[in-house]
Design an enzyme around this catalytic site. Sequence first.
Site, PDB file in Angstrom:
ATOM      1  N   ALA A  29      33.935  45.240  38.179  1.00  0.00           N
ATOM      2  CA  ALA A  29      34.545  44.261  39.082  1.00  0.00           C
ATOM      3  C   ALA A  29      34.591  42.908  38.375  1.00  0.00           C
ATOM      4  O   ALA A  29      34.659  42.845  37.155  1.00  0.00           O
ATOM      5  CB  ALA A  29      33.829  44.199  40.419  1.00  0.00           C
ATOM      6  N   HIS A  37      32.518  40.271  37.629  1.00  0.00           N
ATOM      7  CA  HIS A  37      31.579  39.911  36.563  1.00  0.00           C
ATOM      8  C   HIS A  37      31.824  40.744  35.309  1.00  0.00           C
ATOM      9  O   HIS A  37      31.787  40.239  34.193  1.00  0.00           O
ATOM     10  CB  HIS A  37      30.136  40.062  37.044  1.00  0.00           C
ATOM     11  CG  HIS A  37      29.143  39.526  36.067  1.00  0.00           C
ATOM     12  ND1 HIS A  37      28.583  40.315  35.093  1.00  0.00           N
ATOM     13  CD2 HIS A  37      28.641  38.284  35.901  1.00  0.00           C
ATOM     14  CE1 HIS A  37      27.759  39.580  34.370  1.00  0.00           C
ATOM     15  NE2 HIS A  37      27.780  38.347  34.834  1.00  0.00           N
ATOM     16  N   CYS A  38      32.093  42.021  35.488  1.00  0.00           N
ATOM     17  CA  CYS A  38      32.351  42.900  34.343  1.00  0.00           C
ATOM     18  C   CYS A  38      33.540  42.410  33.520  1.00  0.00           C
ATOM     19  O   CYS A  38      33.530  42.520  32.287  1.00  0.00           O
ATOM     20  CB  CYS A  38      32.609  44.331  34.813  1.00  0.00           C
ATOM     21  SG  CYS A  38      31.192  45.087  35.640  1.00  0.00           S
ATOM     22  N   LEU A  39      34.551  41.861  34.186  1.00  0.00           N
ATOM     23  CA  LEU A  39      35.733  41.383  33.479  1.00  0.00           C
ATOM     24  C   LEU A  39      35.450  40.182  32.589  1.00  0.00           C
ATOM     25  O   LEU A  39      36.217  39.881  31.677  1.00  0.00           O
ATOM     26  CB  LEU A  39      36.832  40.998  34.468  1.00  0.00           C
ATOM     27  CG  LEU A  39      37.497  42.140  35.210  1.00  0.00           C
ATOM     28  CD1 LEU A  39      38.475  41.586  36.238  1.00  0.00           C
ATOM     29  CD2 LEU A  39      38.205  43.071  34.255  1.00  0.00           C
ATOM     30  N   THR A  40      34.363  39.479  32.845  1.00  0.00           N
ATOM     31  CA  THR A  40      34.051  38.274  32.085  1.00  0.00           C
ATOM     32  C   THR A  40      33.245  38.570  30.834  1.00  0.00           C
ATOM     33  O   THR A  40      32.969  37.658  30.064  1.00  0.00           O
ATOM     34  CB  THR A  40      33.255  37.273  32.941  1.00  0.00           C
ATOM     35  OG1 THR A  40      31.955  37.824  33.207  1.00  0.00           O
ATOM     36  CG2 THR A  40      33.972  36.951  34.230  1.00  0.00           C
TER      37      THR A  40
END
Length: 109
Positions: free
Chosen positions: A94, A96-99
Amino acid sequence: HAILKANWERLRGFRDPAGKPWKLVKFPMPGKYTEDGIRLPASYANFYIANQAVLLPVFKDAADLRAEAILKELFPRREVVAIDSRALVYGLGAIHCLTQQEPSISDLR
């Protein structure tokens, strides 16, 4: 539920460097979310804290508003931005994972 409860109890035993207990905040969980028969890891804990905002994954779930209210209370000087993350959790992540960091192509050679 049993795993989350065990983790909560474990966290309650942790202390900061001064020996004080951490201030823990209970956060809701969205209901069971599935796509194509696969249970997906929908979680409000996958939020991201930016300079002026907190990006909150939401899932068109009844608990979305409670999660948003909790983050608004915890981060009163930041705008909490709810982002529909149903498509993101299909990829097993989601906001946070994308960052997170991505290696450069030269690192992969």
